[in-house]
Write a protein that holds these residues in place. Structure first.
Motif, PDB file in Angstrom:
ATOM      1  N   PRO A 116      -4.835  20.614 -50.562  1.00 42.60           N
ATOM      2  CA  PRO A 116      -6.317  21.133 -50.618  1.00 42.60           C
ATOM      3  C   PRO A 116      -6.828  22.123 -50.533  1.00 42.60           C
ATOM      4  O   PRO A 116      -7.666  23.211 -50.869  1.00 42.60           O
ATOM      5  CB  PRO A 116      -7.259  19.607 -51.524  1.00 42.60           C
ATOM      6  CG  PRO A 116      -6.265  19.109 -51.504  1.00 42.60           C
ATOM      7  CD  PRO A 116      -5.181  19.153 -50.908  1.00 42.60           C
ATOM      8  N   GLY A 117      -6.861  22.301 -48.794  1.00 45.72           N
ATOM      9  CA  GLY A 117      -7.170  22.717 -48.473  1.00 45.72           C
ATOM     10  C   GLY A 117      -5.952  24.652 -48.344  1.00 45.72           C
ATOM     11  O   GLY A 117      -7.165  25.703 -47.609  1.00 45.72           O
ATOM     12  N   ASN A 118      -4.753  24.545 -48.652  1.00 45.48           N
ATOM     13  CA  ASN A 118      -4.991  25.899 -49.091  1.00 45.48           C
ATOM     14  C   ASN A 118      -4.219  26.871 -50.221  1.00 45.48           C
ATOM     15  O   ASN A 118      -3.963  27.164 -50.491  1.00 45.48           O
ATOM     16  CB  ASN A 118      -3.655  26.076 -47.670  1.00 45.48           C
ATOM     17  CG  ASN A 118      -2.778  25.471 -48.526  1.00 45.48           C
ATOM     18  OD1 ASN A 118      -2.137  24.800 -49.048  1.00 45.48           O
ATOM     19  ND2 ASN A 118      -1.461  24.825 -46.850  1.00 45.48           N
ATOM     20  N   VAL A 147      -3.179  16.358 -48.470  1.00 48.62           N
ATOM     21  CA  VAL A 147      -3.960  16.914 -46.912  1.00 48.62           C
ATOM     22  C   VAL A 147      -3.981  17.088 -46.123  1.00 48.62           C
ATOM     23  O   VAL A 147      -2.809  16.218 -45.195  1.00 48.62           O
ATOM     24  CB  VAL A 147      -5.468  15.945 -47.095  1.00 48.62           C
ATOM     25  CG1 VAL A 147      -6.400  16.535 -46.344  1.00 48.62           C
ATOM     26  CG2 VAL A 147      -6.073  16.337 -48.620  1.00 48.62           C
ATOM     27  N   ASN A 148      -3.740  17.482 -45.563  1.00 48.34           N
ATOM     28  CA  ASN A 148      -3.075  18.315 -43.735  1.00 48.34           C
ATOM     29  C   ASN A 148      -4.495  18.540 -42.812  1.00 48.34           C
ATOM     30  O   ASN A 148      -5.072  18.820 -43.185  1.00 48.34           O
ATOM     31  CB  ASN A 148      -2.451  19.188 -44.086  1.00 48.34           C
ATOM     32  CG  ASN A 148      -1.039  19.642 -42.318  1.00 48.34           C
ATOM     33  OD1 ASN A 148      -1.470  19.652 -41.513  1.00 48.34           O
ATOM     34  ND2 ASN A 148      -0.057  20.163 -42.970  1.00 48.34           N
ATOM     35  N   GLY A 187     -11.742  13.127 -53.540  1.00 43.84           N
ATOM     36  CA  GLY A 187     -12.154  14.195 -54.088  1.00 43.84           C
ATOM     37  C   GLY A 187     -11.985  15.178 -55.132  1.00 43.84           C
ATOM     38  O   GLY A 187     -11.422  15.120 -56.334  1.00 43.84           O
ATOM     39  N   SER A 188     -10.222  15.563 -54.400  1.00 46.79           N
ATOM     40  CA  SER A 188      -9.764  16.253 -55.053  1.00 46.79           C
ATOM     41  C   SER A 188      -8.580  15.506 -56.237  1.00 46.79           C
ATOM     42  O   SER A 188      -8.525  15.629 -57.340  1.00 46.79           O
ATOM     43  CB  SER A 188      -8.056  16.870 -54.173  1.00 46.79           C
ATOM     44  OG  SER A 188      -8.799  16.984 -53.502  1.00 46.79           O
ATOM     45  N   GLU A 193      -8.364  14.152 -62.266  1.00 50.45           N
ATOM     46  CA  GLU A 193      -8.629  13.608 -63.512  1.00 50.45           C
ATOM     47  C   GLU A 193      -9.445  14.319 -63.811  1.00 50.45           C
ATOM     48  O   GLU A 193      -9.676  13.982 -65.254  1.00 50.45           O
ATOM     49  CB  GLU A 193      -9.212  11.981 -62.436  1.00 50.45           C
ATOM     50  CG  GLU A 193      -8.086  11.151 -61.922  1.00 50.45           C
ATOM     51  CD  GLU A 193      -7.736   9.824 -61.774  1.00 50.45           C
ATOM     52  OE1 GLU A 193      -8.690   9.242 -62.291  1.00 50.45           O
ATOM     53  OE2 GLU A 193      -8.113   9.652 -60.880  1.00 50.45           O
ATOM     54  N   GLN A 194     -10.916  15.415 -63.495  1.00 50.32           N
ATOM     55  CA  GLN A 194     -11.574  15.505 -64.577  1.00 50.32           C
ATOM     56  C   GLN A 194     -10.879  16.693 -64.862  1.00 50.32           C
ATOM     57  O   GLN A 194     -11.600  16.465 -66.481  1.00 50.32           O
ATOM     58  CB  GLN A 194     -12.745  15.887 -63.695  1.00 50.32           C
ATOM     59  CG  GLN A 194     -13.871  14.560 -62.849  1.00 50.32           C
ATOM     60  CD  GLN A 194     -14.742  15.093 -62.250  1.00 50.32           C
ATOM     61  OE1 GLN A 194     -14.569  16.479 -61.908  1.00 50.32           O
ATOM     62  NE2 GLN A 194     -15.654  14.577 -61.749  1.00 50.32           N
TER      63      GLN A 194
END
Length: 232
Positions: A116-118, A147-148, A187-188, A193-194
């Protein structure tokens, strides 16, 4: 010790090709190649070697168009050798574009890894993440949201650090960073899922450099989520 049993954290089982991750399944071993994925023969050789050594999943980097074009041929080369190990595609800033341009790549892979960070910044991050999740839904592929520590969403970090500074009892910065890792992952997953990705198609991971930080983050993940977990 006789009579002593470890109680596992209950998670959703995720199918990656013919391999099950999480749930009641045994721990699965995944490794990754260090070849240029565009070099089809070298990548096929290394994936086959890893599979023979006991790797049940193998991750390959899909970082450019040449790599994306090569993925179906790598899958075919492995099948010709009788190697059925599922391939995991590791995507970065341009993953949304590569999966859109090369649908055969997305279909040849058994799972996608998204950080998610990139995946982009600002409004682009949301739309590019959504594109990758929608493609995963289209091909019924699971996704590892990885996540990193070194590429954590800086907007999220700033918001959480600012909120911490205003708190009556501010926490240490490393505690806030650990919570940011967990928040980014959970959160991601919720966002995925949404967008329509089933919960049993999501694996979470958080990469940390410190062992104690890693333990703390995974304990927090286990408390807040029943998603399958990848530890690396």
């Amino acid at each position: 010790m006789s009579g002593y049993a470890i109680q596992r954290h209950k998670t959703n089982a995720v199918r990656v090709g013919d391999v099950t991750v999480g749930g009641d399944a045994p721990v699965v071993v995944q490794s990754m190649t260090n070849t240029d994925t565009a070099d089809i023969s070298a990548t096929v050789d290394q994936v086959a070697d890893l599979a023979r050594a006991g790797s049940e999943l193998v991750r390959i980097t899909v970082n450019n168009e040449a790599a994306a074009r090569a993925v179906p041929a790598i899958r075919e080369g492995l099948e010709a050798r009788g190697v059925a190990v599922p391939l995991v595609g590791d995507f970065h800033f341009n993953g949304h574009r590569l999966l859109s341009l090369y649908p055969e790549c997305g279909q040849a892979l058994a799972k996608y890894r998204i950080n998610p960070g990139n995946v982009g910044r600002g409004e682009k991050r949301d739309s590019q993440f959504a594109t990758m999740i929608e493609i995963a839904c289209r091909y019924d592929r699971p996704v590892r949201i990885g996540v990193n520590w070194g590429s954590l969403d800086q907007d999220l970090v700033v918001r959480m650090m600012d909120a911490n500074a205003k708190a009556e009892q501010p926490r240490e910065a490393d505690q806030v960073m650990r919570e940011a890792m967990v928040e980014s992952a959970v959160g991601s997953a919720l966002r995925a899922e949404q967008l329509g990705l089933p919960r049993d198609h999501i694996v979470l991971s958080c990469k940390m450099s410190g062992v104690q930080d890693l333990i703390a983050v995974y304990r927090a993940l286990a408390e807040r989520s029943d998603h399958a977990l990848h530890l690396g």
